[in-house]
Design a protein around this motif. Structure first.
Motif, PDB file in Angstrom:
ATOM      1  N   ALA A 115      12.212  -7.705  -2.805  1.00  0.00           N
ATOM      2  CA  ALA A 115      13.019  -6.717  -3.531  1.00  0.00           C
ATOM      3  C   ALA A 115      12.203  -5.461  -3.840  1.00  0.00           C
ATOM      4  O   ALA A 115      12.688  -4.327  -3.692  1.00  0.00           O
ATOM      5  N   GLU A 116      10.950  -5.656  -4.259  1.00  0.00           N
ATOM      6  CA  GLU A 116      10.090  -4.512  -4.562  1.00  0.00           C
ATOM      7  C   GLU A 116       9.780  -3.704  -3.304  1.00  0.00           C
ATOM      8  O   GLU A 116       9.788  -2.461  -3.335  1.00  0.00           O
ATOM      9  N   ALA A 117       9.525  -4.393  -2.196  1.00  0.00           N
ATOM     10  CA  ALA A 117       9.243  -3.688  -0.946  1.00  0.00           C
ATOM     11  C   ALA A 117      10.450  -2.870  -0.509  1.00  0.00           C
ATOM     12  O   ALA A 117      10.313  -1.731  -0.025  1.00  0.00           O
ATOM     13  N   HIS A 118      11.646  -3.449  -0.676  1.00  0.00           N
ATOM     14  CA  HIS A 118      12.856  -2.716  -0.280  1.00  0.00           C
ATOM     15  C   HIS A 118      13.030  -1.456  -1.132  1.00  0.00           C
ATOM     16  O   HIS A 118      13.380  -0.383  -0.608  1.00  0.00           O
ATOM     17  N   GLN A 119      12.777  -1.577  -2.447  1.00  0.00           N
ATOM     18  CA  GLN A 119      12.908  -0.413  -3.316  1.00  0.00           C
ATOM     19  C   GLN A 119      11.881   0.659  -2.964  1.00  0.00           C
ATOM     20  O   GLN A 119      12.201   1.853  -2.923  1.00  0.00           O
ATOM     21  N   LEU A 120      10.648   0.243  -2.705  1.00  0.00           N
ATOM     22  CA  LEU A 120       9.601   1.214  -2.406  1.00  0.00           C
ATOM     23  C   LEU A 120       9.844   1.932  -1.084  1.00  0.00           C
ATOM     24  O   LEU A 120       9.575   3.141  -0.962  1.00  0.00           O
ATOM     25  N   THR A 121      10.343   1.226  -0.077  1.00  0.00           N
ATOM     26  CA  THR A 121      10.525   1.833   1.244  1.00  0.00           C
ATOM     27  C   THR A 121      11.819   2.624   1.370  1.00  0.00           C
ATOM     28  O   THR A 121      11.945   3.447   2.276  1.00  0.00           O
ATOM     29  N   THR A 122      12.768   2.377   0.477  1.00  0.00           N
ATOM     30  CA  THR A 122      14.064   3.053   0.609  1.00  0.00           C
ATOM     31  C   THR A 122      14.369   4.046  -0.506  1.00  0.00           C
ATOM     32  O   THR A 122      15.113   5.000  -0.298  1.00  0.00           O
ATOM     33  N   ARG A 123      13.764   3.857  -1.704  1.00  0.00           N
ATOM     34  CA  ARG A 123      14.146   4.697  -2.833  1.00  0.00           C
ATOM     35  C   ARG A 123      12.983   5.394  -3.528  1.00  0.00           C
ATOM     36  O   ARG A 123      13.213   6.320  -4.317  1.00  0.00           O
ATOM     37  N   LEU A 124      11.749   4.933  -3.284  1.00  0.00           N
ATOM     38  CA  LEU A 124      10.619   5.470  -4.032  1.00  0.00           C
ATOM     39  C   LEU A 124       9.509   5.942  -3.087  1.00  0.00           C
ATOM     40  O   LEU A 124       8.409   5.380  -3.048  1.00  0.00           O
ATOM     41  N   PRO A 125       9.766   6.996  -2.336  1.00  0.00           N
ATOM     42  CA  PRO A 125       8.771   7.451  -1.349  1.00  0.00           C
ATOM     43  C   PRO A 125       7.483   7.958  -1.978  1.00  0.00           C
ATOM     44  O   PRO A 125       6.396   7.758  -1.428  1.00  0.00           O
ATOM     45  N   LEU A 126       7.560   8.618  -3.139  1.00  0.00           N
ATOM     46  CA  LEU A 126       6.348   9.136  -3.776  1.00  0.00           C
ATOM     47  C   LEU A 126       5.458   7.987  -4.246  1.00  0.00           C
ATOM     48  O   LEU A 126       4.228   8.063  -4.143  1.00  0.00           O
ATOM     49  N   THR A 127       6.075   6.942  -4.750  1.00  0.00           N
ATOM     50  CA  THR A 127       5.307   5.788  -5.227  1.00  0.00           C
ATOM     51  C   THR A 127       4.622   5.090  -4.061  1.00  0.00           C
ATOM     52  O   THR A 127       3.434   4.730  -4.144  1.00  0.00           O
ATOM     53  N   LEU A 128       5.348   4.900  -2.971  1.00  0.00           N
ATOM     54  CA  LEU A 128       4.756   4.237  -1.803  1.00  0.00           C
ATOM     55  C   LEU A 128       3.614   5.078  -1.232  1.00  0.00           C
ATOM     56  O   LEU A 128       2.561   4.543  -0.856  1.00  0.00           O
ATOM     57  N   SER A 129       3.787   6.381  -1.181  1.00  0.00           N
ATOM     58  CA  SER A 129       2.727   7.254  -0.661  1.00  0.00           C
ATOM     59  C   SER A 129       1.485   7.201  -1.543  1.00  0.00           C
ATOM     60  O   SER A 129       0.350   7.156  -1.046  1.00  0.00           O
ATOM     61  N   ALA A 130       1.695   7.206  -2.863  1.00  0.00           N
ATOM     62  CA  ALA A 130       0.560   7.135  -3.780  1.00  0.00           C
ATOM     63  C   ALA A 130      -0.169   5.801  -3.648  1.00  0.00           C
ATOM     64  O   ALA A 130      -1.402   5.733  -3.730  1.00  0.00           O
ATOM     65  N   LEU A 131       0.591   4.716  -3.436  1.00  0.00           N
ATOM     66  CA  LEU A 131      -0.017   3.402  -3.254  1.00  0.00           C
ATOM     67  C   LEU A 131      -0.829   3.366  -1.963  1.00  0.00           C
ATOM     68  O   LEU A 131      -1.969   2.881  -1.947  1.00  0.00           O
ATOM     69  N   GLN A 132      -0.268   3.883  -0.888  1.00  0.00           N
ATOM     70  CA  GLN A 132      -0.963   3.885   0.397  1.00  0.00           C
ATOM     71  C   GLN A 132      -2.207   4.775   0.378  1.00  0.00           C
ATOM     72  O   GLN A 132      -3.152   4.535   1.133  1.00  0.00           O
ATOM     73  N   ALA A 133      -2.201   5.787  -0.479  1.00  0.00           N
ATOM     74  CA  ALA A 133      -3.368   6.670  -0.593  1.00  0.00           C
ATOM     75  C   ALA A 133      -4.405   6.135  -1.579  1.00  0.00           C
ATOM     76  O   ALA A 133      -5.478   6.729  -1.724  1.00  0.00           O
ATOM     77  N   GLY A 134      -4.092   5.013  -2.241  1.00  0.00           N
ATOM     78  CA  GLY A 134      -5.025   4.447  -3.204  1.00  0.00           C
ATOM     79  C   GLY A 134      -5.055   5.187  -4.523  1.00  0.00           C
ATOM     80  O   GLY A 134      -5.977   4.998  -5.316  1.00  0.00           O
ATOM     81  N   GLN A 135      -4.032   6.012  -4.807  1.00  0.00           N
ATOM     82  CA  GLN A 135      -4.008   6.788  -6.040  1.00  0.00           C
ATOM     83  C   GLN A 135      -3.479   5.977  -7.220  1.00  0.00           C
ATOM     84  O   GLN A 135      -3.770   6.290  -8.379  1.00  0.00           O
ATOM     85  N   ILE A 136      -2.672   4.964  -6.936  1.00  0.00           N
ATOM     86  CA  ILE A 136      -2.172   4.056  -7.972  1.00  0.00           C
ATOM     87  C   ILE A 136      -2.382   2.629  -7.476  1.00  0.00           C
ATOM     88  O   ILE A 136      -2.556   2.400  -6.275  1.00  0.00           O
ATOM     89  N   SER A 137      -2.369   1.680  -8.364  1.00  0.00           N
ATOM     90  CA  SER A 137      -2.541   0.277  -7.998  1.00  0.00           C
ATOM     91  C   SER A 137      -1.182  -0.368  -7.729  1.00  0.00           C
ATOM     92  O   SER A 137      -0.123   0.214  -8.002  1.00  0.00           O
ATOM     93  N   TRP A 138      -1.233  -1.614  -7.219  1.00  0.00           N
ATOM     94  CA  TRP A 138       0.004  -2.360  -6.996  1.00  0.00           C
ATOM     95  C   TRP A 138       0.725  -2.608  -8.318  1.00  0.00           C
ATOM     96  O   TRP A 138       1.952  -2.589  -8.373  1.00  0.00           O
ATOM     97  N   GLN A 139      -0.036  -2.808  -9.413  1.00  0.00           N
ATOM     98  CA  GLN A 139       0.603  -2.999 -10.715  1.00  0.00           C
ATOM     99  C   GLN A 139       1.376  -1.758 -11.143  1.00  0.00           C
ATOM    100  O   GLN A 139       2.481  -1.857 -11.690  1.00  0.00           O
ATOM    101  N   HIS A 140       0.818  -0.568 -10.877  1.00  0.00           N
ATOM    102  CA  HIS A 140       1.531   0.666 -11.201  1.00  0.00           C
ATOM    103  C   HIS A 140       2.815   0.792 -10.372  1.00  0.00           C
ATOM    104  O   HIS A 140       3.855   1.212 -10.884  1.00  0.00           O
TER     105      HIS A 140
END
Length: 494
Positions: A115-140
């Protein structure tokens, strides 16, 4: 996840690993040098290593998110369009089960990850990009998913932009989201969400109150957690009332902490006690809390039951408990207590066979003892509602002996009959494994039977147990043992 995105994610991870390698090599090379302050350099290198590891972990989490969502899409495409709501539910269950088994996590965790992966890939592009860049953690990232749940796309995008887009109209002030510990980030995100939510808090509260529930989680040393999800006013009222009652009991002759008193008061109220400050709760220990009068299944080594050894008993739905707790359950008259016969040589329950299709009560109890829980990998469901199921269906030539029976919970019983998940062969003392729709085999968890403790002053014969005589008897694992349960007497006087 397209190939380009996968390559980019992998390159980012490789860059983090390369930086980490440089830090570790520098630390190793400087360990033998004559540094003026070697301890300070060592500490600095350790902190730099932690920072690089955290960055790499975030990027790995981003790659996992993309892989999970990609598998979900591929699996749904392979399964084809569902022809009914039952088929759709079955397909979703099959996907969750496969991810859970591959990652060796619970299905609840796997479902949440999907469910979290679906939300990140479809609705939260900024969050996914920040996670992939190491700017935020998985908990964030999980906090962002939680706080945008039930928001429409525009509201979710606004919340995300406030914390992750420096060019937003009104960006968050202070340190960036990744610089806050996840708990503080959740507080700030929730506060902003409540202020800008398009639906009034009154309407949202009515909807959320429908999800109120009580949850139970076993813990170590004969303890467990019991938590309740309640409306805020009720939860605060319960907390304040137990605190006030606890404060009233404190005094020079009370050696319990306020936390212990509060727990004893809550347990007494929930188990039907009076909660009278001058009555049961005046006890300085938890002994005044009444025993539960509900159905329990306890496996107790007979010598432990009699007080000759301290071997733990087994409480169904929980696990090992102190023998004193088991004796207390018996002495206080639990409504349904079963003293289960086990083999003193290895601790395994004795099999009770049958020839007809209808299961006896004894067989159902034995399955509960053999499997310990639902036999599906990772499932912790120990419900009394678990269903005995033929591994090879009766209609296809199966028999009904213990060795070809499983006892999956209702959810995995449905998974077995609505998807391509199939159980493998079981044995007398081992539950069945499972084969997934992709052909992967996953073993089931096996109970760790151990020989019970035997008092050194009591000889044990070599004759063992006549299992044939036991199987011939109409045994229903409810042995009528004439035992003296007066636990106030020492073993020698019983």
């Amino acid at each position: 996840m397209d190939r380009r995105a996968a390559v980019e994610a992998l390159e980012a991870i490789e860059a983090s690993v390369a930086r980490l390698a440089v830090v570790i090599r520098e630390a190793a090379e400087s360990s033998g040098s004559r540094d003026s302050d070697p301890l300070r350099r060592r500490a600095n290198n350790a902190l730099m290593t932690l920072a690089e590891v955290a960055c790499a972990e975030a990027k790995m989490a981003g790659l996992k998110v993309q892989a999970v969502d990609d598998y979900d899409d591929a699996a749904q495409a392979l399964a084809g369009p569902a022809t009914s709501p039952e088929d759709n539910t079955g397909q979703e269950m099959a996907v969750v089960a496969e991810v859970a088994c591959v990652l060796t996590v619970s299905e609840r965790s796997a479902g949440a990850l999907l469910a979290e992966a679906h939300q990140l890939t479809t609705r939260l592009p900024l969050t996914l990009s920040a996670l992939q860049a190491g700017q935020i953690s998985w908990q964030h990232a999980r906090v962002m998913v939680d706080e945008t749940t039930n928001l429409d796309r525009l509201a979710a995008a606004a919340l995300e932009a406030h914390f992750l887009d420096p060019d937003a109209v009104n960006p968050a002030r202070g340190c960036p989201a990744g610089g806050l510990v996840p708990g503080r980030f959740r507080h700030k995100a929730r506060t902003w969400r409540e202020r800008h939510h398009p639906v009034s808090i009154e309407k949202r509260h009515i909807r959320s109150a429908a999800d109120r529930r009580v949850e139970y989680a076993p813990d170590r040393d004969g303890m467990a957690w019991l938590s309740a999800y309640l409306p805020a006013d009720q939860a605060a009222g319960i907390w304040d009332r137990t605190t006030a009652a606890g404060r009233a009991l404190q005094g020079p002759h009370e050696d319990r902490t306020i936390g212990q008193i509060r727990a004893d008061i809550a347990a007494t109220w929930l188990l039907g006690g009076t909660g009278d400050e001058g009555g049961e709760m005046s006890s300085r220990r938890a002994d005044g809390v009444p025993s539960p009068q509900a159905q329990v299944l306890v496996t107790v080594p007979v010598m432990s039951l009699l007080g000759f050894t301290q071997a733990p008993a087994m409480l169904d739905g929980y696990g090992p408990i102190p023998p004193s707790m088991a004796r207390k359950l018996i002495a206080d008259g639990a409504e349904s207590f079963h003293r289960v016969l086990t083999d003193p040589r290895d601790g395994a329950p004795l099999e009770i066979g049958r020839t007809s299709y209808r299961l006896t009560k004894a067989q159902r109890q034995w399955l509960r003892l053999r499997d310990g829980k639902c036999p599906f990998p990772g499932c912790s469901n120990q419900s009394l509602d678990n269903e005995a199921d033929d591994i090879l269906a009766w209609a296809h030539g199966g028999s009904t002996g213990i060795s070809i029976l499983g006892q999956p919970c209702p959810k995995h019983h449905r998974l077995r009959h609505t998807t391509a998940w199939t159980p493998t062969t079981a044995t007398k003392n081992e539950p069945p494994g499972w084969i997934s729709p992709t052909g992967r085999h996953y073993a089931s968890e096996h109970p760790d039977w151990e020989p019970p403790d035997w008092p050194s002053n009591i000889p044990m014969t070599n004759t063992g147990i006549d299992t044939g005589a036991v199987l011939d008897a109409d045994l229903e694992l409810d042995l009528d043992l004439d035992l003296d349960l007066d636990t106030s007497l020492p073993p020698a006087q019983r």
